[in-house]
Design an enzyme around this catalytic site. Structure first.
Site, PDB file in Angstrom:
ATOM      1  N   ASP A 118      26.464  55.598  18.672  1.00 23.60           N
ATOM      2  CA  ASP A 118      27.148  54.763  19.671  1.00 23.60           C
ATOM      3  C   ASP A 118      27.888  53.603  19.000  1.00 23.60           C
ATOM      4  OD1 ASP A 118      25.817  56.505  21.294  1.00 23.60           O
ATOM      5  OD2 ASP A 118      24.813  54.997  22.519  1.00 23.60           O
ATOM      6  N   LEU A 120      26.802  53.997  29.089  1.00 21.77           N
ATOM      7  CA  LEU A 120      28.211  53.820  28.712  1.00 21.77           C
ATOM      8  C   LEU A 120      28.383  52.908  27.491  1.00 21.77           C
ATOM      9  CD1 LEU A 120      29.903  53.604  32.251  1.00 21.77           C
ATOM     10  CD2 LEU A 120      29.579  55.596  30.785  1.00 21.77           C
ATOM     11  N   SER A 173      25.313  48.239  25.355  1.00 21.15           N
ATOM     12  CA  SER A 173      24.520  47.556  24.333  1.00 21.15           C
ATOM     13  C   SER A 173      25.175  47.708  22.949  1.00 21.15           C
ATOM     14  CB  SER A 173      23.096  48.097  24.395  1.00 21.15           C
ATOM     15  OG  SER A 173      22.531  48.231  23.149  1.00 21.15           O
TER      16      SER A 173
HETATM   17  C1  MEV Z   1      22.327  57.323  23.583  1.00 17.21           C
HETATM   18  O1  MEV Z   1      23.610  56.863  24.013  1.00 17.21           O
HETATM   19  C2  MEV Z   1      22.489  58.522  22.701  1.00 17.21           C
HETATM   20  C3  MEV Z   1      21.188  59.171  22.205  1.00 17.21           C
HETATM   21  O2  MEV Z   1      21.575  60.371  21.508  1.00 17.21           O
HETATM   22  C4  MEV Z   1      20.409  58.266  21.272  1.00 17.21           C
HETATM   23  C5  MEV Z   1      21.091  58.026  19.922  1.00 17.21           C
HETATM   24  O3  MEV Z   1      21.974  58.770  19.530  1.00 17.21           O
HETATM   25  O4  MEV Z   1      20.680  57.044  19.260  1.00 17.21           O
HETATM   26  C6  MEV Z   1      20.300  59.578  23.368  1.00 17.21           C
END
Ligand code: MEV
Length: 315
Positions: free
Chosen positions: A149, A104, A107
């Site tokens: 993110d 979610l 981080s």
């Molecule tokens: C992690 O929330 C999302 C991934 O696609 C990794 C990234 O985009 O850096 C798994």
């Protein structure tokens, strides 16, 4: 003087993992936030207090010696101290409503809120500057991040993210509601991303064909979201889940949760890195209650969320 900033957590609606390989992804921020409070001190220490870790680290320490859980904060604080020639240290307090290690964006939200709060002791940065620093801070713990993110946690709302060209905010503000259920299996995003890389190396043709399928899916779902077509979006979520299962980031528990959620919601999928973490199910007023009831009988941490349209914010 205290500098306080907060940033929202996120869900990935479509395209996680494939985004690392240049395919677009669609992400949204949720109404749960991390708040970071920073304060200058005269002592040469970076002091970090959160529910996960409490550390007091001399400002002269090397980043490589610092505990992984607090590396991004130490990185940002020492960078601010050098850049603004501060003779002393910084106290940093992290308060989070976002469960950590379950996809979610806790981080990333921490990195974004910390970049805004820590730098805010010296100068108020704009969102682009905050994002640049947040991604650098996140790279101290996850080198291969796509940056998706941190981007959504900074700007908020629903975004279409492209690793190469950046992001676009969706112009419309569709009324989407999701039920999130937590498998309580924590994961390391870095490890799950490394496993997908192995899958890609072993199955290059299959991976490339999946990338094409996800690319098509993203184009289609972009229109479905703009038109608020819940039934079509739910169907596309189920399709995306199938692709995630093929690359090996789902598991039995997540699939069980998804089967339960699909009984009542428009559709569901895992969100974020997978290998544990959370699932999201698209709902509206007609089926949100039934979906929560279905999931919470077996998976206790289960809640409804709305999209946050604010992003990073100074208090
Ligand atoms: C992690 O929330 C999302 C991934 O696609 C990794 C990234 O985009 O850096 C798994």
């Amino acid at each position: 003087m205290k500098s306080i900033a907060s940033a929202p957590g996120k869900i990935i609606l479509f395209g996680e993992h494939f985004v690392v390989y240049g395919i677009k992804a669609i992400l949204a921020t949720i109404d749960k936030r991390v708040t970071v409070t920073s304060e200058k001190t005269n002592e040469p220490y970076i002091s970090i207090i959160s529910s996960l870790a409490s550390e007091k680290i001399p400002t002269s320490s090397d980043l490589t010696e610092v505990n992984k859980a607090v590396k991004p904060f130490f990185y940002l604080a020492t960078r601010a101290i050098k850049e603004y020639n501060h003779h002393g240290g910084i106290n940093i307090k992290i308060e989070s409503e976002i469960p950590s290690g379950v996809g979610l964006g806790s981080s990333s939200a921490c990195c974004v809120a910390a970049a805004a709060s820590i730098m805010g002791l010296f100068s108020k940065l704009n969102k682009e500057e905050i994002l640049g620093l947040a991604i650098e801070a996140e790279k101290t713990i996850f080198k291969n991040t796509s940056g998706a993110d941190c981007t959504v946690c900074t700007f908020g709302g629903i975004i279409i993210y492209d690793k190469e060209t950046g992001f676009l905010n969706l112009e419309s503000k569709p009324d989407l509601e999701f039920v999130i259920a937590n498998s309580k299996m924590t994961h390391s995003t870095e490890k799950v991303v490394a496993n997908v890389k192995k899958f890609k190396e072993k199955n290059p043709a299959k991976f490339s064909s999946l990338c094409n399928k996800v690319e098509e899916l993203i184009k289609r779902v972009n229109l479905e979201i703009q038109r608020n077509e819940h039934i079509a979006i739910g169907k596309s979520m189920k399709e995306n889940q199938e692709y995630l299962e093929i690359i090996g980031v789902s598991n039995e528990k997540l699939q069980n949760m998804i089967s339960l959620a699909n009984k009542t919601s428009f559709g569901s999928k895992l969100t974020g890195a997978g290998g544990g973490g959370c699932i999201i199910a698209l709902v509206d007023k007609s089926n949100s209650h039934a979906t929560i009831k279905e999931l919470e009988s077996e998976y206790h941490e289960c809640f409804k969320t709305k999209i946050d349209f604010v992003g990073v914010q100074f208090a």
